[in-house]
Design an enzyme around this catalytic site. Structure first.
Site, mmCIF file in Angstrom:
data_model
loop_
_atom_site.group_PDB
_atom_site.id
_atom_site.type_symbol
_atom_site.label_atom_id
_atom_site.label_comp_id
_atom_site.label_asym_id
_atom_site.label_seq_id
_atom_site.Cartn_x
_atom_site.Cartn_y
_atom_site.Cartn_z
ATOM 1 N N ASP A 51 0.838 -1.204 0.000
ATOM 2 C CA ASP A 51 0.000 0.000 0.000
ATOM 3 C C ASP A 51 0.876 1.258 0.000
ATOM 4 O O ASP A 51 0.369 2.379 -0.063
ATOM 5 C CB ASP A 51 -1.014 -0.008 1.153
ATOM 6 C CG ASP A 51 -0.360 0.044 2.522
ATOM 7 O OD1 ASP A 51 0.882 0.004 2.606
ATOM 8 O OD2 ASP A 51 -1.107 0.114 3.527
ATOM 9 N N ASP A 90 -1.213 -6.483 -0.456
ATOM 10 C CA ASP A 90 -1.224 -5.777 0.834
ATOM 11 C C ASP A 90 -2.633 -5.270 1.113
ATOM 12 O O ASP A 90 -3.174 -4.467 0.342
ATOM 13 C CB ASP A 90 -0.237 -4.596 0.737
ATOM 14 C CG ASP A 90 0.291 -4.161 2.075
ATOM 15 O OD1 ASP A 90 0.022 -4.842 3.083
ATOM 16 O OD2 ASP A 90 1.007 -3.133 2.107
ATOM 17 N N GLU A 189 9.044 -4.088 10.850
ATOM 18 C CA GLU A 189 9.405 -2.762 10.316
ATOM 19 C C GLU A 189 9.875 -1.845 11.434
ATOM 20 O O GLU A 189 9.164 -1.648 12.432
ATOM 21 C CB GLU A 189 8.198 -2.154 9.564
ATOM 22 C CG GLU A 189 8.502 -0.766 9.005
ATOM 23 C CD GLU A 189 7.531 -0.263 7.956
ATOM 24 O OE1 GLU A 189 6.647 -1.028 7.522
ATOM 25 O OE2 GLU A 189 7.680 0.911 7.563
HETATM 26 O O1 KIV Z 1 3.485 -1.119 1.679
HETATM 27 C C1 KIV Z 1 4.657 -1.500 1.744
HETATM 28 O O2 KIV Z 1 5.473 -1.249 0.858
HETATM 29 C C2 KIV Z 1 5.071 -2.280 2.907
HETATM 30 C C3 KIV Z 1 6.529 -2.635 3.038
HETATM 31 C C4 KIV Z 1 7.307 -1.464 3.421
HETATM 32 C C5 KIV Z 1 6.732 -3.790 3.958
HETATM 33 O O3 KIV Z 1 4.250 -2.626 3.709
#
Ligand code: KIV
Length: 285
Positions: A51, A90, A189
């Site tokens: 996301d 995601d 993270e």
């Molecule tokens: O949205 C994204 O790119 C992420 C990564 C940073 C793990 O969740």
């Protein structure tokens, strides 16, 4: 060998889990066909349609501003390009927090409509119930703890998480709970490296770090960050492997000048018509 087979075949969740303690797992984000094709060709294990799309591609200031429609649109482009990597969809903000039934429905859309292999969701207070339901529906889930950008306001902003023993203890408990529910991997993270190391040692499933040190089983970066295509801000954990911004600016500037100076297109990039046909046209007219 495992490594050679993996170079050709489509990776499964099981393949990724089996890499733990064998070799490090590589993961990058992608949001479109051309970059997903290149990342897949380079042999990256996992491609996340993150996301982070909101920030790095759509020019928005928060990941909370993309929904299912945008995520599915981009996930479809990515899965069209990928033949090797595991593709993770995601779950966007409010697609899984409202109620578990809605969460399962949205997770299923990533699999059925966008052809992703699995989904990722960020930790939030009731995420265990949601995660359990999605896994029970047969959809593999990657967890995400530490700095969870969708709820960064509640974490005191974009800051390293788990810096005192109490907060670190909570992170360890979250990781263990996600493993117990059946998650196949967990993103860590912005977590101190020693805490990520403890979590990595405690879990049987792989940890994928971003700003979480070198002990994690794998690493992920936002592709636009590591290619130097996102200039608004650069977190400490980002390494720019190339800075494409000045290269693209140079190419666009050259194109602009050549058009203005009538150097482009040259004969090489033009189409011709036979002289006799051109002559006939003149006579007929
Ligand atoms: O949205 C994204 O790119 C992420 C990564 C940073 C793990 O969740």
């Amino acid at each position: 060998t495992l490594h050679n087979n993996m170079a050709q075949e489509k990776l499964t969740v099981k393949d990724i889990v089996s890499l733990k303690n064998k070799r490090k797992i590589t993961m990058l984000t992608a949001y479109d066909y051309p970059l997903a094709s290149l990342i897949d060709k380079a042999g990256i294990d996992i491609i996340l349609v993150g996301d982070s799309l909101a920030n790095v591609v759509l020019g928005l200031d928060s990941t909370t501003k993309v929904g299912m429609a945008e995520m599915l649109h981009h996930a479809k482009a990515v899965t069209r390009a990928v033949s090797h990597a595991l593709v993770v969809g995601d779950m966007p903000y409010e697609s899984y927090q409202v109620n578990p039934e809605e969460a399962v429905k949205n997770a299923r859309r990533f699999i059925d409509e966008a052809l992703c292999d699995c989904i990722k969701l960020e930790w939030f207070e009731q995420c265990l119930e949601v995660t359990k339901k999605i896994i029970h529906a047969g959809i593999p889930v990657m967890g995400h703890i530490g700095l969870t950008p969708q709820t960064a306001d509640k974490l005191g902003g974009f800051k390293v998480q788990g810096k005192d023993s109490e907060a670190a203890g909570k992170l360890i408990a979250q990781a263990l709970a996600l493993e117990q529910l059946g998650c196949f991997a967990v993103v860590l993270e912005c977590v101190p490296d020693k805490i990520a190391e403890i979590i990595t040692q405690k879990l049987k499933i792989p940890t994928i770090g971003i700003g979480a040190g070198s002990a994690c089983d794998g690493q992920v970066l936002v592709t636009y960050d590591m290619l130097g295509l996102f200039e608004r801000f650069t977190p400490k954990f980002v390494k720019k492997y190339i800075n494409l911004t000045p290269l693209i600016l140079k190419a666009v500037d050259e194109y602009k000048n050549e058009v203005i100076q009538k150097k482009f297109p040259s004969q090489e990039h033009s189409f011709s018509i036979k002289a006799e046909e051109l002559e006939k046209l003149k006579i007929e007219r």
